[in-house]
Structure formats: structure tokens, C-alpha cells
Scaffold this active site. Structure first.
Site, PDB file in Angstrom:
ATOM      1  N   ILE A 149      35.355  -9.783 -47.597  1.00 43.35           N
ATOM      2  CA  ILE A 149      35.874  -8.570 -48.479  1.00 43.35           C
ATOM      3  C   ILE A 149      35.243  -9.089 -49.999  1.00 43.35           C
ATOM      4  O   ILE A 149      34.594  -8.034 -50.695  1.00 43.35           O
ATOM      5  CB  ILE A 149      37.157  -8.095 -48.589  1.00 43.35           C
ATOM      6  N   ASP A 168      36.030 -19.981 -54.715  1.00 44.34           N
ATOM      7  CA  ASP A 168      36.520 -19.853 -53.483  1.00 44.34           C
ATOM      8  C   ASP A 168      36.987 -21.477 -53.160  1.00 44.34           C
ATOM      9  O   ASP A 168      35.888 -22.006 -53.354  1.00 44.34           O
ATOM     10  CB  ASP A 168      35.981 -19.095 -52.250  1.00 44.34           C
ATOM     11  N   THR A 224      44.005  -6.400 -54.197  1.00 45.01           N
ATOM     12  CA  THR A 224      44.181  -5.735 -52.801  1.00 45.01           C
ATOM     13  C   THR A 224      44.510  -6.647 -51.678  1.00 45.01           C
ATOM     14  O   THR A 224      44.338  -6.233 -50.574  1.00 45.01           O
ATOM     15  CB  THR A 224      42.866  -4.749 -52.726  1.00 45.01           C
ATOM     16  N   ARG A 226      46.956 -10.263 -51.565  1.00 41.95           N
ATOM     17  CA  ARG A 226      48.387 -10.982 -51.393  1.00 41.95           C
ATOM     18  C   ARG A 226      49.203 -10.730 -52.643  1.00 41.95           C
ATOM     19  O   ARG A 226      48.571 -11.425 -53.555  1.00 41.95           O
ATOM     20  CB  ARG A 226      48.185 -12.249 -50.539  1.00 41.95           C
ATOM     21  N   ASP A 250      47.469  -3.069 -54.975  1.00 44.06           N
ATOM     22  CA  ASP A 250      47.799  -2.493 -53.670  1.00 44.06           C
ATOM     23  C   ASP A 250      48.994  -3.091 -52.935  1.00 44.06           C
ATOM     24  O   ASP A 250      49.433  -2.893 -51.971  1.00 44.06           O
ATOM     25  CB  ASP A 250      46.708  -2.137 -52.890  1.00 44.06           C
ATOM     26  N   GLU A 255      58.341  -5.092 -51.273  1.00 44.18           N
ATOM     27  CA  GLU A 255      58.069  -3.550 -51.228  1.00 44.18           C
ATOM     28  C   GLU A 255      59.082  -3.031 -50.475  1.00 44.18           C
ATOM     29  O   GLU A 255      59.078  -3.068 -49.050  1.00 44.18           O
ATOM     30  CB  GLU A 255      56.821  -3.407 -50.441  1.00 44.18           C
ATOM     31  N   HIS A 276      50.627  -0.303 -50.537  1.00 47.98           N
ATOM     32  CA  HIS A 276      49.655  -0.833 -49.513  1.00 47.98           C
ATOM     33  C   HIS A 276      48.848   0.022 -48.949  1.00 47.98           C
ATOM     34  O   HIS A 276      48.828   0.424 -47.462  1.00 47.98           O
ATOM     35  CB  HIS A 276      50.659  -1.339 -48.579  1.00 47.98           C
ATOM     36  N   GLY A 278      45.326   0.027 -48.931  1.00 47.56           N
ATOM     37  CA  GLY A 278      44.055  -0.519 -48.615  1.00 47.56           C
ATOM     38  C   GLY A 278      43.326  -0.013 -47.257  1.00 47.56           C
ATOM     39  O   GLY A 278      42.314   0.195 -47.318  1.00 47.56           O
ATOM     40  N   ALA A 279      44.111  -0.186 -46.245  1.00 44.08           N
ATOM     41  CA  ALA A 279      43.698   0.081 -44.949  1.00 44.08           C
ATOM     42  C   ALA A 279      44.026   1.397 -44.293  1.00 44.08           C
ATOM     43  O   ALA A 279      43.826   1.715 -43.393  1.00 44.08           O
ATOM     44  CB  ALA A 279      44.051  -0.858 -43.978  1.00 44.08           C
TER      45      ALA A 279
END
Length: 300
Positions: A149, A168, A224, A226, A250, A255, A276, A278-279
Site C-alpha cells: 500500500i 520500513d 489508514t 493501525r 480512518d 471504535e 474505518h 478504507g475498504a
């Protein structure tokens, strides 16, 4: 029939269509944690998304469980260590929502840069005061987590003519237009930070006060992936003093929110949280359902 499948959260119908010839399916998208504990003993496969948690207790009660499936790109709501101990396979759908997450990330970057959310709030009150933002062109986008991503966000963001740096902790390849940096360098040099990490439920925070103190003035942070990537209590200080000009996310630590620092954060004008999403596109949900169903069949 192979066995019984319990689907605990809403999924696209294509999943049940692919599974129904081989499995007996019970679709209970509003099942409570207590009911799940009671009925899981009857199932060979359980499917969840984000709402339902597969805890150690659930796994212990699932005497017949062979597969735990997450219809999504991570498994942080599943006790994977205990599942492995019990020799239960865990499958998920990596890459299935990349396009939808990339699109919402770019939207959030623009929202944070141009004060669009506050502007829309104002016009609902018939207040047409002009709000001055910044352009993304020429700014440095720091990618925290340069996986599938993260790389796709960079590629999509090239239309903004930004500069790109990335960090990373894993050995990954960087294209020539992305500079590999340390975490400290990313914090110090970024005008916009996009967080795209995978974390376990017990992973430590990546960004605490020490890292956040190194931020540029007026940085925009988009998350977007964790919420646990950031120590929210530490972050609140930098949102209140303006060092972080916008936090567009997001994901949230709880939550719905329940901690005092979360409630305080939600009242700030420079904090914009989506539930949430995103997907949450038709296309992504279909891809997720197909991949998850295929993985269940292949792993049976």
C-alpha cells in the site's frame, strides 16, 4: 459437504455464493461476543471482518475449528499465536483493498492540506469565510511502512509532484524516486506523513513522544492502517500546540472512542476521523469476499 462455516460480520454475497456448494453456512453478521462463545463449538470455519474479535476464549471453545478467516488485509483482531498453538489455520485477503485504501489516503491528504472538512462544516452554518490551506506540490511525503500500500500511495501521489521518502524496518526495495530514510529522518523531513503499517495486537507503539517531538511545524499525518502505530496520549499534545496541523485518520484506538484523551482529541478542529472506511467500496468488498472464500477452500 466439507463442514460448517459461521460468518460473523457483513460480507459481500459472492462469498456465500462461492462457499455454499462445499460448506453449510450460517450468516450471523450481528452475532454478539457471548453468543459467539456459545455457538463456536459447532463450526469448522469462522469468518470475521473488523467488528468480531477471535480471542483465546473463542478459540478454546471452538473444538472443531480448522480455519479462522479474516475478510480483510490484517489479522490483528485474531489471537494468531493461540490459533497456531491449536494448529488452526488463519487466512486473510492481502492486497484485496489496496486500490480503495490508496484512494481514501489521497483524499485525506487533500482534506488535511486544504481544510475542506472545516470549510464544509462552516458552510452548513451559512458561514462562507475562506480558509487558507497549502498545496501538496513540492512538499515531502513520508511513507511510514513501505509495503504494497505504501508503494501504491507513492505512485498515485506522483501526480501532485511531491518529494518522497520512506521508512520500513523490513528489507524492501525502493524505486529511484523514493529516498530510503531512518525513522528519525522521516519525522524531521516530512511535510505529510502517511502511516501504512501492519501491527499485531500486542505490538508497541511506533510513534511515541520521542519521535513526535522531531516533527516539523505544521505537519499533516494521515493514518489508514493501525491506530496503535501512534501513542494517542502523546500525540494529543502536538495536536493542541499546532505542531501537527491536521490528523486525518480512518482508524481510532477505540471504535467508538472511550478514553478521555480520545474524547478530547475528537473535539479538536484539526482532527478528522472516519469510521474505518478504507475498504468500504463495492469493488473492494467483492475482491475481499472472493479472495477469502478461495483461501478457505484452498486451505481446507
Amino acid at each position: 459437504m466439507y463442514g460448517k462455516v459461521l460468518i460473523c460480520d457483513p460480507v459481500d454475497n459472492v462469498m456465500t455464493d462461492k462457499l455454499k456448494d462445499k460448506f453449510e453456512i450460517d450468516y450471523k453478521p450481528k452475532i454478539s461476543p457471548q453468543e459467539l462463545l456459545e455457538v463456536i463449538k459447532d463450526y469448522d470455519v469462522v469468518v470475521v471482518r473488523s467488528r468480531t474479535k477471535i480471542t483465546k476464549d473463542v478459540i478454546s471453545n471452538g473444538k472443531k475449528l480448522k480455519i479462522i478467516a479474516r475478510a480483510g488485509i490484517g489479522v490483528d483482531n485474531i489471537d494468531t499465536d493461540y490459533a497456531e498453538e491449536k494448529h488452526i489455520k488463519v487466512v486473510y485477503a492481502p492486497g484485496s483493498s489496496t486500490e480503495s485504501v490508496v484512494e481514501i489516503t489521497l483524499a485525506m491528504m487533500v482534506i488535511g492540506a486544504r481544510s475542506l472538512y472545516k470549510g464544509m462544516e462552516n458552510t452548513r452554518k451559512n458561514d462562507f469565510t475562506k480558509l487558507k490551506g497549502i498545496e501538496l506540490e513540492g512538499k515531502t511525503l513520508g511513507i511510514l511502512g513501505f509495503g504494497r500500500i505504501g508503494k501504491a500511495i507513492v505512485d498515485a501521489s506522483r501526480t501532485f509532484k511531491m518529494k518522497f521518502i520512506a521508512y520500513d524496518p523490513m528489507p524492501v526495495e525502493y524505486p529511484e524516486y523514493v529516498k530510503k530514510v531512518s525513522l528519525d529522518e522521516l519525522m524531521e523531513q516530512s511535510d505529510v506523513i502517511s502511516i501504512n503499517v501492519t501491527m499485531r495486537k500486542d505490538s508497541p507503539y511506533i510513534l511515541n513522544d520521542n519521535e513526535l517531538s522531531k516533527l516539523k511545524e505544521g505537519v499533516i499525518i494521515v493514518n489508514t492502517s493501525r491506530a496503535r502505530a501512534i501513542n494517542g496520549k502523546d500525540m494529543l499534545k502536538y495536536l493542541k500546540n499546532g505542531k501537527i496541523s491536521a490528523f486525518v485518520s480512518d482508524v481510532f484506538w477505540n471504535e467508538p472512542a472511550k478514553e478521555e484523551y480520545e474524547m478530547e482529541m475528537l473535539k479538536l478542529d484539526n482532527v478528522m476521523i472516519t469510521p474505518h472506511l478504507g475498504a468500504q467500496t463495492k469493488e473492494a468488498q467483492k475482491r475481499i469476499a472472493i479472495m477469502t472464500a478461495d483461501n478457505i477452500i484452498n486451505e481446507w
